[in-house]
Scaffold this motif. Structure first.
Motif, PDB file in Angstrom:
ATOM      1  N   ALA A  49       0.817  -1.218   0.000  1.00  0.00           N
ATOM      2  CA  ALA A  49       0.000   0.000   0.000  1.00  0.00           C
ATOM      3  C   ALA A  49       0.848   1.264   0.000  1.00  0.00           C
ATOM      4  O   ALA A  49       0.312   2.364  -0.007  1.00  0.00           O
ATOM      5  CB  ALA A  49      -0.927  -0.002   1.213  1.00  0.00           C
ATOM      6  N   VAL A  50       2.159   1.125   0.003  1.00  0.00           N
ATOM      7  CA  VAL A  50       3.045   2.290   0.033  1.00  0.00           C
ATOM      8  C   VAL A  50       3.265   2.791  -1.388  1.00  0.00           C
ATOM      9  O   VAL A  50       3.694   2.037  -2.264  1.00  0.00           O
ATOM     10  CB  VAL A  50       4.397   1.941   0.701  1.00  0.00           C
ATOM     11  N   GLY A  51       2.955   4.043  -1.625  1.00  0.00           N
ATOM     12  CA  GLY A  51       3.089   4.640  -2.950  1.00  0.00           C
ATOM     13  C   GLY A  51       2.036   5.714  -3.130  1.00  0.00           C
ATOM     14  O   GLY A  51       1.510   6.245  -2.166  1.00  0.00           O
ATOM     15  N   TYR A  52       1.722   6.013  -4.362  1.00  0.00           N
ATOM     16  CA  TYR A  52       0.708   7.029  -4.623  1.00  0.00           C
ATOM     17  C   TYR A  52      -0.293   6.487  -5.633  1.00  0.00           C
ATOM     18  O   TYR A  52      -0.016   5.546  -6.375  1.00  0.00           O
ATOM     19  CB  TYR A  52       1.329   8.321  -5.163  1.00  0.00           C
ATOM     20  N   SER A  53      -1.482   7.062  -5.623  1.00  0.00           N
ATOM     21  CA  SER A  53      -2.500   6.687  -6.600  1.00  0.00           C
ATOM     22  C   SER A  53      -3.157   7.958  -7.116  1.00  0.00           C
ATOM     23  O   SER A  53      -3.240   8.954  -6.404  1.00  0.00           O
ATOM     24  CB  SER A  53      -3.537   5.754  -5.974  1.00  0.00           C
ATOM     25  N   ARG A  54      -3.583   7.911  -8.333  1.00  0.00           N
ATOM     26  CA  ARG A  54      -4.218   9.096  -8.937  1.00  0.00           C
ATOM     27  C   ARG A  54      -5.658   9.248  -8.473  1.00  0.00           C
ATOM     28  O   ARG A  54      -6.224  10.337  -8.560  1.00  0.00           O
ATOM     29  CB  ARG A  54      -4.167   8.987 -10.456  1.00  0.00           C
ATOM     30  N   THR A  55      -6.247   8.141  -8.011  1.00  0.00           N
ATOM     31  CA  THR A  55      -7.588   8.144  -7.446  1.00  0.00           C
ATOM     32  C   THR A  55      -7.534   7.352  -6.144  1.00  0.00           C
ATOM     33  O   THR A  55      -6.626   6.546  -5.946  1.00  0.00           O
ATOM     34  CB  THR A  55      -8.600   7.492  -8.407  1.00  0.00           C
ATOM     35  N   PRO A  56      -8.487   7.528  -5.243  1.00  0.00           N
ATOM     36  CA  PRO A  56      -8.473   6.792  -3.977  1.00  0.00           C
ATOM     37  C   PRO A  56      -8.621   5.285  -4.211  1.00  0.00           C
ATOM     38  O   PRO A  56      -9.642   4.824  -4.717  1.00  0.00           O
ATOM     39  CB  PRO A  56      -9.678   7.344  -3.216  1.00  0.00           C
ATOM     40  N   LEU A  57      -7.607   4.516  -3.864  1.00  0.00           N
ATOM     41  CA  LEU A  57      -7.631   3.063  -4.064  1.00  0.00           C
ATOM     42  C   LEU A  57      -7.329   2.293  -2.787  1.00  0.00           C
ATOM     43  O   LEU A  57      -7.341   1.068  -2.788  1.00  0.00           O
ATOM     44  CB  LEU A  57      -6.604   2.662  -5.141  1.00  0.00           C
ATOM     45  N   HIS A  58      -7.042   2.982  -1.678  1.00  0.00           N
ATOM     46  CA  HIS A  58      -6.691   2.314  -0.435  1.00  0.00           C
ATOM     47  C   HIS A  58      -7.934   1.959   0.370  1.00  0.00           C
ATOM     48  O   HIS A  58      -8.775   2.813   0.614  1.00  0.00           O
ATOM     49  CB  HIS A  58      -5.777   3.200   0.413  1.00  0.00           C
ATOM     50  N   ASP A  59      -8.019   0.688   0.785  1.00  0.00           N
ATOM     51  CA  ASP A  59      -9.093   0.228   1.656  1.00  0.00           C
ATOM     52  C   ASP A  59      -8.659   0.500   3.085  1.00  0.00           C
ATOM     53  O   ASP A  59      -7.694  -0.081   3.571  1.00  0.00           O
ATOM     54  CB  ASP A  59      -9.332  -1.262   1.441  1.00  0.00           C
ATOM     55  N   THR A  60      -9.349   1.388   3.768  1.00  0.00           N
ATOM     56  CA  THR A  60      -8.969   1.773   5.130  1.00  0.00           C
ATOM     57  C   THR A  60      -9.912   1.168   6.169  1.00  0.00           C
ATOM     58  O   THR A  60      -9.950   1.622   7.312  1.00  0.00           O
ATOM     59  CB  THR A  60      -9.003   3.310   5.261  1.00  0.00           C
ATOM     60  N   SER A  61     -10.625   0.121   5.820  1.00  0.00           N
ATOM     61  CA  SER A  61     -11.629  -0.440   6.718  1.00  0.00           C
ATOM     62  C   SER A  61     -11.043  -1.013   8.009  1.00  0.00           C
ATOM     63  O   SER A  61     -11.761  -1.157   8.993  1.00  0.00           O
ATOM     64  CB  SER A  61     -12.440  -1.514   5.998  1.00  0.00           C
TER      65      SER A  61
END
Length: 69
Positions: A49-61
């Motif tokens: 999950a370390v890095g960047y994304s152009r749109t929100p892609l991280h599941d923070t549940s």
């Protein structure tokens, strides 16, 4: 070129940025293109999950779930 703001303070010129790829200690971040869980099964940061994304892609549940000491 030095500029003089309205307050009369001297503002030095910004140093010019280095050309891309010329720095030996340049940090390269990975682009995340697929959904990924922010935390692993133990509640620790998922290395994927370390890095960047152009749109929100991280599941923070998983954040905030579990007991606190």
């Amino acid at each position: 070129m030095d500029t003089q703001p309205a307050t009369g303070q001297h503002v030095p010129e910004r140093p010019s940025p280095q050309k891309r790829g010329t720095s030996s200690n340049m940090l390269m971040e990975r682009e995340i293109t697929d959904p990924v869980a922010l935390l692993d099964a133990h509640g620790k940061l998922n290395p994927e999950a370390v890095g960047y994304s152009r749109t929100p892609l991280h599941d923070t549940s998983g954040i905030g779930a579990g007991t606190r000491a």
